[in-house]
Design a protein around this motif. Structure first.
Motif, short mmCIF file in Angstrom:
data_model
loop_
_atom_site.label_atom_id
_atom_site.label_comp_id
_atom_site.label_asym_id
_atom_site.label_seq_id
_atom_site.Cartn_x
_atom_site.Cartn_y
_atom_site.Cartn_z
N ARG A 325 0.76 -1.25 -0.02
CA ARG A 325 0.20 -0.02 -0.06
C ARG A 325 0.85 1.11 -0.18
O ARG A 325 0.52 2.23 -0.54
N HIS A 374 -8.26 5.63 0.38
CA HIS A 374 -8.95 5.19 1.80
C HIS A 374 -10.51 4.87 1.75
O HIS A 374 -11.09 5.88 1.87
N ASN A 379 -12.17 8.49 0.06
CA ASN A 379 -11.11 9.14 -0.49
C ASN A 379 -10.22 8.57 -1.57
O ASN A 379 -9.71 7.33 -1.10
N HIS A 381 -7.26 8.15 -4.33
CA HIS A 381 -5.94 8.71 -4.91
C HIS A 381 -6.19 8.34 -6.37
O HIS A 381 -6.08 7.13 -6.61
N GLU A 416 -7.49 15.26 1.53
CA GLU A 416 -6.47 15.32 2.69
C GLU A 416 -5.05 15.92 2.25
O GLU A 416 -4.57 16.42 3.26
ZN ZN Z 1 -3.77 9.27 1.43
#
Ligand code: ZN
Length: 458
Positions: A325, A374, A379, A381, A416
């Motif tokens: 990860r 996440h 969230n 990416h 974030e």
């Molecule tokens: Zn992140």
């Protein structure tokens, strides 16, 4: 006006670096470009921060505050006439109180340093992110950092009980509350948390610590469908009885990237599932928690939510799963990544990613698309990698493809990472005119001469 000489008179000769020496410093962790600034001030105390800001505000100089320099939105970018204020010498952990379960720290403390210090008291500071070795607590607060355990403990905002900040004119605001409950008017600290250094400079913080978990169980699982992945999120949260501490999703292409040489990681599950998840649970009883964790995965397999699973049998194996990860650096291999940090409702997520994948070939030609994030926090990416020579042309096109659809679904252009300069032009997608006007009014009230981190956010 000789800025370097004046600042040295205020905070000492070794406290100020001149423009020439500033130009030897990198603009960020792992970045090749060099910094520019008229001077870099490294005060040692809050009072010295006040003196530097008072001087700059009086002289009409602009100030850009620097923490660990691991941000991703150009929030610390400075120009040749700016003064950089670095918190690198204000970095003591002043106190850890095991009964109150609080830490009092200075803003320049590195995240990992605090994690280790809390650990020695049988406690934890639960904020955790890839930049833990360089990110500072002050920077994490100024950007309201998130990371891997938000699903359980919230973002940085949820871990700050009080803080001390210095306003643009040098006024010190001490709001070092250490109480969990304190409803006595406006919660002023929130102005500085996520303020990206535009409203004040955070110098000290009171942080909430949590009990250090006794057990740590980690699994990697695969799902055949997005619905399965979402079902697994709810199932895991319910079956683990509040123990779920991370739920990280990876789309197939990202999983392949980090489990195929020359990446160091190896695939714990076969590589042809559409979705993968890293699931972590922390609790207070190793044996009982391990049994509950295994049972939760087993029932998920029986219900058909997931198609395969592997449980780490040791902390070494758990670390190896987390390393997959964390191996985000692979996206820099063989091309230039355009990096996104977006939030959107789970109900809109599958369609969003499918539409994006379908639109990119016509929009930018040859590219790679990697998605991970996440999931428990909504969230993602999203990373679109293009050839270095087409990066400049492709970037605005890809940005529009990613950001524009977020408005209709109530998504956010920054989950974030913050806004900085990088996402400034896209802010209206996530914030209304009324909201931005209110932000400007607060900025004017606290920093009327626009001394602090000018031009950032809006
Ligand atoms: Zn992140």
């Amino acid at each position: 006006m000789d800025i370097v000489t004046d600042l040295r008179a205020l905070i000492g000769a070794d406290g100020v670096i001149d423009a020439e020496e500033v130009a030897t410093r990198a603009i960020g962790v792992g970045r090749a470009e060099r910094m520019t600034a008229a001077a870099l001030a490294r005060p040692k105390t809050t009072e010295q921060v006040g003196a530097v800001l008072h001087y700059c505000n009086e002289k009409g100089l602009k100030v850009v505050t620097h923490g660990g320099m691991s941000g991703l939105v150009r929030g610390t970018q400075a120009g040749p006439t700016d003064v950089v204020l670095s918190l690198e010498r204000i970095r003591a952990i002043e106190k850890i109180d095991p009964d109150q379960r609080t830490a009092i720290v200075q803003a320049g403390v590195v995240l990992e340093q605090l994690q280790n210090a809390a650990d020695e008291h049988g406690l934890q500071f639960p904020l955790d992110l890839g930049g833990r070795g360089s990110a500072t607590i002050g920077g994490a607060a100024s950007t309201n950092a998130g990371g891997n355990r938000v699903i359980r403990y919230g973002m940085m905002r949820d871990m700050v009980l009080g803080l001390e900040a210095v306003l643009a004119d040098g006024t010190i605001v001490s709001s070092m509350n250490q109480l969990i409950k304190n409803n006595t008017g406006y919660d002023l600290k929130q102005l500085f948390i996520g303020g990206e250094g535009t409203l004040g400079v955070i110098t000290r913080l009171v942080l909430r610590l949590r009990e250090k978990p006794v057990s740590n169980n980690v699994a990697f699982v695969a799902a055949e469908s997005f619905a399965g992945m979402v079902g697994m999120l709810r199932h895991a949260d319910r079956a683990l009885g509040g123990g779920l501490s991370a739920f990280e999703a990876m789309w197939n292409a990202f999983y392949r990237l980090v489990t195929t040489p020359p990446a160091a990681g190896r695939a714990p599950l076969k590589q042809d599932y559409p979705y993968y998840m890293l699931i972590e649970a922390q609790g207070g009883d190793q044996e009982a928690d391990a049994a509950r964790f295994a049972a939760a995965l087993e029932s998920a397999l029986e219900q058909g939510l997931i198609a395969d699973a592997v449980i780490a049998q040791s902390q070494t194996e758990a670390k190896a799963l987390w390393a997959l990860r964390d191996d985000v650096g692979q996206v820099r291999r063989d091309g230039s990544p355009i990096v996104f940090d977006i939030s959107l409702p789970i109900a809109a997520m599958e369609r969003f990613t499918q539409d994006l994948a379908a639109a990119l070939p016509d929009a930018v030609g040859a590219h790679k698309l990697w998605i991970f994030g996440h999931l428990g926090d909504g969230n993602l990416h999203v990373i679109v990698q293009v050839a270095p020579e087409s990066y400049a042309q492709a970037k605005p096109i890809v940005e529009k493809r990613v950001y524009a659809p977020l408005k209709a679904v109530g998504g956010s252009i920054s989950a974030e990472h913050g806004i900085g300069l990088e996402k400034k032009q896209w802010l209206p997608i996530s914030r209304s005119e009324t909201e931005v006007a209110m932000m400007r009014a607060i900025k004017r009230a606290l920093d009327p001469k626009a001394t602090l981190n000018p031009g950032k956010i809006f």
